[in-house]
Scaffold this active site. Structure first.
Site, PDB file in Angstrom:
ATOM      1  N   HIS A   1      -7.715  -5.278  -0.250  1.00  0.00           N
ATOM      2  CA  HIS A   1      -6.511  -4.460  -0.319  1.00  0.00           C
ATOM      3  C   HIS A   1      -5.376  -5.052   0.507  1.00  0.00           C
ATOM      4  O   HIS A   1      -4.194  -4.820   0.209  1.00  0.00           O
ATOM      5  CB  HIS A   1      -6.849  -3.049   0.176  1.00  0.00           C
ATOM      6  CG  HIS A   1      -5.693  -2.103   0.168  1.00  0.00           C
ATOM      7  ND1 HIS A   1      -5.118  -1.648  -0.997  1.00  0.00           N
ATOM      8  CD2 HIS A   1      -4.989  -1.527   1.185  1.00  0.00           C
ATOM      9  CE1 HIS A   1      -4.121  -0.833  -0.708  1.00  0.00           C
ATOM     10  NE2 HIS A   1      -4.026  -0.734   0.608  1.00  0.00           N
TER      11      HIS A   1
ATOM     12  N   SER B   1       0.820  -1.204   0.000  1.00  0.00           N
ATOM     13  CA  SER B   1       0.000   0.000   0.000  1.00  0.00           C
ATOM     14  C   SER B   1       0.863   1.267   0.000  1.00  0.00           C
ATOM     15  O   SER B   1       1.747   1.429  -0.839  1.00  0.00           O
ATOM     16  CB  SER B   1      -0.950  -0.034   1.198  1.00  0.00           C
ATOM     17  OG  SER B   1      -1.933   0.962   1.108  1.00  0.00           O
TER      18      SER B   1
ATOM     19  N   ASP C   1      -9.508  -3.624  -6.383  1.00  0.00           N
ATOM     20  CA  ASP C   1      -9.055  -2.861  -5.220  1.00  0.00           C
ATOM     21  C   ASP C   1      -9.449  -1.400  -5.387  1.00  0.00           C
ATOM     22  O   ASP C   1      -8.918  -0.684  -6.240  1.00  0.00           O
ATOM     23  CB  ASP C   1      -7.533  -2.999  -5.086  1.00  0.00           C
ATOM     24  CG  ASP C   1      -6.994  -2.355  -3.813  1.00  0.00           C
ATOM     25  OD1 ASP C   1      -7.768  -1.669  -3.119  1.00  0.00           O
ATOM     26  OD2 ASP C   1      -5.799  -2.554  -3.518  1.00  0.00           O
TER      27      ASP C   1
END
Length: 622
Positions: free
Chosen positions: A585, A452, A538
């Site tokens: 995610h 991320s 996502d």
């Protein structure tokens, strides 16, 4: 009577297979390629007298949430089995106020902004709206105090908090405000004897301290300090256990400790030391009233199995370990070394190093470096079987706690946000240089890994100093900061501008983001090899940005190689893009898909670092 006849018989209250069958009947697709879409249980809540059970289920592919309510209560099991009485879609958080009243929030486009009340007291169930947040950067959740007396509606942004509470002991269940929102004020509430115990960033340096206020007058003017942590000690979490406030804190040396604060005599606080290897702590909510005077939790590290523990705050007694003795095993074999690297501006950046031999013999050890550094969140250091496997294979594992994260308090994040975001990149560079200077590995044997927002400092460092590592693995990587912050139609842009800045309305922010954004600073040069794993649904990190980054990276590598004379030709680094189905995610929830991803990551690391295949794990003696 036979002992077996006295034992309670387990009773099934919910069949997840039936949920999937209902989906298929409704026309939803339950298979994507070879992946079978599954529903997994996320949270479970029993009503006060166990008349009802509520649970949220998550769809493994679309990431959708569904809350299912099951009627329990007193009944004849043989003729009246538990049955689903209500289904609510998109439910994120939920708590019972009474046996018949459920409060919940709904998740719409990654935002929770509304609170609803479901009333089951009559045959015709009724849903009413209780609260709606209008600010687009605020996330709303409901929670229950540990003693189950107070239900709170928590409205938090990255820089402010506002809490409404409902006293469950009253009949009207009307929410009332604790403290109105104000910029840079963060607070969280617990309940004790008609008082609120509040963790608020009103301490020195705008760090967290513990304050108290009467339930009848909860606003900030009534807040009385109870406990201020010592210099360099940062509070990570708070629980009220019996007559004690128990804090999870991190010392200046980076070690986790528990701090007990007697609420009747707060000046008599004490500290409970945890094992030096403990890097993560997970507290457990009490299931029964008898458990509310003891804090149950587990401690772990990336290479140490979770160990169940309990603390009795009355005597400060800490109990830990399991019946098979794994707690003793966890404290041996591996070394946890805490280091500090000096960054460009003189700030000391903590590094946690796991290794199986002395630091002096790690010069030829492969090194895997982990980093995050965003949103004030600590780098994840919970147990991970793959990390333990690598350590058993002779790897060293480094965790760089760069600014932007929360390891050294709220100020640690404030030092690396918006205009100062590049400090995280400088910190990461300093950590690598410090490790190499100590004789820990070398660039050709070093790989970086992040997920991320952690991809931002990694990608930026690869643009600036690609020679410092040989390989990079990124999961759900955030790589296009500039264009994401420019697009307010994306679900998290308005909220995330408090972290990255506003390139549309602030020219200085735009200049800063442009200086480090991984995508917009790719240049023809020798890059390390990349493995990028992305998920096609996502919503947090859209696939388009990852695809664009991959294409530009490949083009830059090709341009670099074609510019070099034939006499200086070199093998091209590999750029592998692994696109997986699903919307999660944080990685796959399907076990087989997770194994496939980890196998690919390990194969990539061993191949790119030129290592021999892993040795089979040693058999343990019993």
């Amino acid at each position: 009577m036979d002992q077996r006849q006295r034992e309670p018989v387990p009773e099934q209250v919910l069949n997840l297979g039936q949920v999937s069958e209902q989906e298929e009947k409704a026309g939803f697709i339950n298979e994507v390629g070879n992946l079978r879409i599954q529903w997994t249980v996320q949270r479970i809540r029993l009503s006060p007298q166990e008349k009802h059970l509520a649970t949220t289920l998550k769809n493994s592919y679309r990431g959708e949430l569904r809350c299912v309510l099951v009627r329990l209560g007193k009944r004849n099991r043989s003729v009246d089995p538990p049955h689903v009485i209500f289904t609510l879609d998109k439910v994120f958080s939920f708590e019972w106020a009474t046996d018949e009243v459920l409060y919940y929030t709904t998740l719409e486009g990654l935002r929770c902004s509304r609170v609803f009340c479901l009333d089951l007291t009559s045959s015709a169930s009724r849903i009413t709206s209780v609260y709606e947040e209008t600010h687009p950067d605020v996330f709303v959740e409901v929670a229950l105090s540990r003693d189950r007396q107070i239900l709170s509606i928590n409205s938090n942004s990255r820089t402010s908090s506002e809490v409404l509470i409902i006293d469950r002991t009253t009949s009207h269940l009307k929410p009332f405000l604790v403290q109105p929102r104000q910029l840079d004020l963060l607070y969280h509430v617990e309940h004790w004897r008609k008082c609120l115990i509040i963790l608020a960033n009103t301490g020195p340096g705008q760090e967290y301290q513990v304050v108290q206020a009467p339930l009848s007058e909860p606003s900030m003017v009534s807040w009385v300090p109870l406990f201020v942590p010592g210099s360099g000690t940062t509070v990570k979490d708070m629980d009220v256990v019996g007559n004690h406030c128990v804090l999870v804190a991190r010392t200046p040396a980076g070690e986790l400790v528990l701090i007990g604060v007697p609420l009747t005599h707060p000046k008599e606080s004490y500290t409970v030391q945890l094992p030096s290897w403990a890097c993560a702590i997970q507290t457990k909510k009490p299931d029964m009233a008898a458990q509310r005077n003891v804090l149950e939790f587990s401690i772990s590290s990336p290479v140490h199995f979770p160990i169940p523990c309990s603390l009795n705050p009355e005597d400060g007694l800490l109990l830990s370990g399991t019946e098979d003795g794994s707690s003793r095993e966890n404290q041996s074999n591996y070394t946890t070394t805490r280091l500090e690297a000096c960054s460009q501006d003189g700030t000391l950046v903590p590094v946690t190093l796991f290794h199986s031999g002395p630091v002096e013999v790690l010069s030829l050890a492969p090194l895997l470096v982990h980093v995050y550094g965003a949103y004030g969140r600590d780098l994840s250091m919970e147990f991970c079987p793959e990390k333990r496997f690598l350590l058993e294979q002779g790897w060293a594992l480094a965790y760089c706690h760069i600014r932007g994260g929360g390891e050294r308090g709220l100020s640690w994040q404030r030092q690396a946000r918006m205009d100062s975001k590049q400090r995280g990149v400088e910190d990461l560079e300093a950590c690598l240089r410090h490790l190499f200077s100590l004789g820990v590995s070398c660039p050709p044997l070093t790989a970086l890994t992040a997920c991320s927002a952690g991809a931002v400092p990694v990608g930026a460092l690869c643009n600036r100093h690609p020679h410092m590592m040989r390989a990079v693995t990124l999961q759900a990587p955030f790589l296009d900061v500039l264009e994401t912050m420019e697009d307010p139609s994306l679900p998290l842009t308005l909220e995330d501008r408090e972290e990255w800045g506003d390139p549309v309305g602030n020219p200085k922010h735009r200049l800063t983001i442009s200086s480090y954004c991984p995508l917009h600073n790719i240049t023809p040069q020798r890059y390390p090899s990349f493995l990028l794993t992305a998920y096609n649904c996502d919503a947090r990190v859209p696939l388009a940005g990852v695809l664009k980054y991959t294409e530009q990276l490949k083009n830059a590598i090709h341009t670099h190689l074609t510019m070099k004379p034939k006499s200086e030709c070199e093998p091209a680094p590999n750029v592998v893009l692994n696109i997986q189905p699903g919307a999660n995610h944080l990685g796959p929830e399907d076990f087989e898909q997770m194994l496939e991803e980890e196998a690919l990551t390990l194969a990539f690391l061993y191949t790119e670092l030129g290592l021999d295949p892993p040795r089979p794990p040693r058999k343990r003696r019993r």
